[in-house]
Design a protein around this motif. Structure first.
Motif, PDB file in Angstrom:
ATOM      1  N   TYR A 278       0.837  -1.204   0.000  1.00  0.00           N
ATOM      2  CA  TYR A 278       0.000   0.000   0.000  1.00  0.00           C
ATOM      3  C   TYR A 278       0.868   1.249   0.000  1.00  0.00           C
ATOM      4  CZ  TYR A 278      -2.599   3.923   1.868  1.00  0.00           C
ATOM      5  OH  TYR A 278      -3.126   5.172   2.063  1.00  0.00           O
ATOM      6  N   THR A 281       2.866   1.837  -3.276  1.00  0.00           N
ATOM      7  CA  THR A 281       2.069   2.335  -4.405  1.00  0.00           C
ATOM      8  C   THR A 281       1.662   3.791  -4.207  1.00  0.00           C
ATOM      9  OG1 THR A 281       0.016   1.451  -3.440  1.00  0.00           O
ATOM     10  CG2 THR A 281       1.197   0.049  -5.030  1.00  0.00           C
ATOM     11  N   ARG A 282       1.699   4.267  -2.962  1.00  0.00           N
ATOM     12  CA  ARG A 282       1.406   5.684  -2.705  1.00  0.00           C
ATOM     13  C   ARG A 282       2.659   6.545  -2.818  1.00  0.00           C
ATOM     14  NH1 ARG A 282      -2.590   3.423  -3.486  1.00  0.00           N
ATOM     15  NH2 ARG A 282      -4.669   3.941  -2.727  1.00  0.00           N
ATOM     16  N   HIS A 283       3.813   5.918  -2.908  1.00  0.00           N
ATOM     17  CA  HIS A 283       5.088   6.641  -3.015  1.00  0.00           C
ATOM     18  C   HIS A 283       5.896   6.035  -4.164  1.00  0.00           C
ATOM     19  CE1 HIS A 283       4.515   8.808   0.807  1.00  0.00           C
ATOM     20  NE2 HIS A 283       3.963   7.688   1.229  1.00  0.00           N
ATOM     21  N   GLU A 425      -0.966  -0.712 -10.906  1.00  0.00           N
ATOM     22  CA  GLU A 425      -1.940   0.358 -11.082  1.00  0.00           C
ATOM     23  C   GLU A 425      -2.883   0.308  -9.883  1.00  0.00           C
ATOM     24  OE1 GLU A 425      -5.728   1.216 -13.954  1.00  0.00           O
ATOM     25  OE2 GLU A 425      -3.907   0.427 -14.905  1.00  0.00           O
ATOM     26  N   ASP A 427      -5.803   2.265  -7.282  1.00  0.00           N
ATOM     27  CA  ASP A 427      -6.888   3.243  -7.293  1.00  0.00           C
ATOM     28  C   ASP A 427      -6.428   4.500  -6.558  1.00  0.00           C
ATOM     29  OD1 ASP A 427      -9.160   4.756  -7.068  1.00  0.00           O
ATOM     30  OD2 ASP A 427     -10.306   3.295  -5.905  1.00  0.00           O
ATOM     31  N   PRO A 428      -6.258   5.623  -7.245  1.00  0.00           N
ATOM     32  CA  PRO A 428      -5.759   6.826  -6.557  1.00  0.00           C
ATOM     33  C   PRO A 428      -6.762   7.385  -5.547  1.00  0.00           C
ATOM     34  CG  PRO A 428      -6.413   7.347  -8.808  1.00  0.00           C
ATOM     35  CD  PRO A 428      -6.485   5.855  -8.681  1.00  0.00           C
ATOM     36  N   GLY A 429      -8.018   6.989  -5.656  1.00  0.00           N
ATOM     37  CA  GLY A 429      -9.024   7.477  -4.733  1.00  0.00           C
ATOM     38  C   GLY A 429      -9.178   6.636  -3.476  1.00  0.00           C
ATOM     39  N   TYR A 430      -8.446   5.522  -3.403  1.00  0.00           N
ATOM     40  CA  TYR A 430      -8.581   4.669  -2.224  1.00  0.00           C
ATOM     41  C   TYR A 430      -7.997   5.347  -0.998  1.00  0.00           C
ATOM     42  CZ  TYR A 430      -7.694   0.865   1.055  1.00  0.00           C
ATOM     43  OH  TYR A 430      -7.634   0.080   2.194  1.00  0.00           O
ATOM     44  N   GLU A 431      -8.731   5.343   0.086  1.00  0.00           N
ATOM     45  CA  GLU A 431      -8.246   5.828   1.375  1.00  0.00           C
ATOM     46  C   GLU A 431      -8.111   4.639   2.307  1.00  0.00           C
ATOM     47  OE1 GLU A 431     -10.550   8.975   2.982  1.00  0.00           O
ATOM     48  OE2 GLU A 431     -10.397  10.238   1.183  1.00  0.00           O
TER      49      GLU A 431
END
Length: 462
Positions: A278, A281-283, A425, A427-431
């Motif tokens: 997680y 993928t955010r960095h 890839e 989901d950029p909207g996942y929190e």
């Protein structure tokens, strides 16, 4: 424990105490929010039970002193004794089977043992990548990492195949285990309708425990029939005695240890892998750095046992993921004698305190910008500057996790293989949403793995 002077959340009510605003599904995360406001020590009171939490490194350093404190088995861990009895995790330290099993099983985690497990870990990791190669869309990371780690401990520890990547749904053991863990976690909730809503009925719990014990009994009985000289976990339990006395584990304890290792041996590692992926993928810049290390150290060859420890940055990635979200999120410490905690808070022998690790791992007195994901915190020079007790994802003292090296080898190997093979890839909207049971995991986190060009070329060539 005398809680005079220990802060608690304002608005405490008679009878229900600090229950308002609490969510039975996420008690740890609620505790973290309270702790960030109240400081390094605080209390929560629910239905007459007042619990002391210590999240400051200075206090935890004292609590981790084995001469004055030991492991406390209570609350949710006590509830797990219905599942795992006097297994290594749930046993009281003064129970004879704890020391007996600990000493018998230590050879199962030696360097020689880890070399034997490596091919099994590699085999299962390839089953994960084969499944991701076939995926036409996003994959549920936590679900697949659970398949990976369950299959690994099953084969490496017990010679049992769960068939995790051959099933559309989780193995019945996993379904029963998840419900049983939730049931144990909520046994201290005094409202029966809440327990039934979130954890199911006592009858369902008995059925779930039966599902787990029946499977383990079948595996043990099959091994007894086969005989042989296997040196895995089950082989040691069935054939070895204590190195000093020769005393053997009794059949019920062997079952308890088997359940303990299957549950603890996969739940925590799968969470650590999921959180690590997680954050990577955010960095993207950190993911690229980790992947570059794999490409440089392993190249395109099959990693051998010694290659895993060479992924030093990858290990730091996992360490940082476990700092933010230690998947075994805390432990309780019990006073062996009358003491004064922090020079201010009297404790009598037998009093206990919970250590919520996500608070310890975010103590602003030790960690700069603690919410930021930064693997460089675990560069050797940075580690040497920190207090030794500031980072404890595997517990502390003589009751620390016996399988730490197994978990870390498996996790570094698996993460290295998937980073080498795939672009992701996400989901950029996942929190980030975290589900709590005995452990912590991301919920609803998916990625779409796409085979990298060089990986596809290599696969075609072989």
């Amino acid at each position: 424990m005398d809680t005079t002077g220990i802060p608690h959340r304002p608005g405490r009510l008679p009878v229900i105490g600090d229950l308002i605003g609490a969510n039975p599904r996420t008690p740890l995360q609620h505790t973290l929010r309270i702790g960030k406001r109240l400081g390094p020590i605080f209390t929560r009171k629910i239905f007459g039970i007042e619990i002391v939490f210590a999240g400051g490194v200075d206090l935890v350093t004292q609590l981790n002193d084995e001469t004055k404190f030991g492991k406390h088995v209570g609350l949710g861990v006590e509830g797990l004794r219905a599942v795992a009895g006097d297994g290594l995790f749930t046993a009281h330290t003064n129970e004879p089977n704890w020391r007996l099993a600990h000493d018998i099983l230590q050879p199962a985690f030696s360097a020689d043992a880890m070399r034997r497990y490596h091919p099994v870990m590699l085999e299962v990791a390839h089953e994960l990548t084969e499944a991701w190669d076939r995926a036409a869309g996003p994959v549920d990371v936590a679900a697949d990492m659970t398949r990976l780690t369950l299959e690994t401990i099953g084969r490496a520890g017990f010679g049992y195949r769960f068939g995790s990547f051959e099933r559309a749904e989780p193995h019945p053991f996993v379904t029963a285990m998840i419900r049983a863990l939730r049931f144990a976690q909520l046994q201290n909730v005094k409202l029966p309708f809440v327990r039934r809503t979130f954890a199911g009925s006592p009858a369902q719990n008995r059925a779930d425990i039966a599902t787990m014990t029946n499977l383990v009994d079948e595996v043990i009985e099959a091994r007894r029939r086969e005989g042989g000289e296997s040196r895995d976990l089950l082989g040691l339990m069935l054939t070895e005695g204590h190195p000093m006395t020769g005393e053997r584990l009794d059949p019920v304890n062997i079952r308890n240890q088997a359940i303990t290792f299957v549950v603890a041996g996969h739940e925590t590692t799968s969470g650590a892998l999921s959180f690590a992926l997680y954050y990577l993928t955010r960095h993207p810049e950190l993911l690229a750095k980790a992947r570059a290390e794999v490409d440089a150290v392993w190249g395109e060859r099959e990693p051998e046992f010694g290659d895993v420890a060479r992924l030093r940055y990858m290990r730091r990635v996992l360490d940082e993921a476990m700092r933010l979200w230690p998947t075994a999120p805390g432990y309780a410490r019990e006073a062996r004698e009358d003491v004064v905690l922090g020079g201010k808070y009297p404790m009598r022998k037998g009093d206990w305190v919970i250590v919520p690790l996500p608070l310890v791992h975010r103590d602003p007195a030790v960690w700069t910008d603690p919410e930021t994901f930064d693997p460089d915190r675990f560069e050797p020079a940075a580690v040497r500057k920190r207090p030794a007790q500031a980072y404890k994802p595997f517990g502390t003292g003589e009751r620390a996790c016996i399988g730490r090296q197994f978990a870390l080898h498996e996790a570094v190997l698996a993460l290295g293989l998937v980073l080498r093979r795939y672009d992701f890839e996400a989901d950029p909207g996942y929190e980030l949403k975290i589900v709590e049971s005995l452990t912590l995991k991301p919920s609803g986190f998916t990625v779409h793995p796409r085979v990298r060009d060089h990986a596809a070329t290599t696969a075609a060539a072989t």
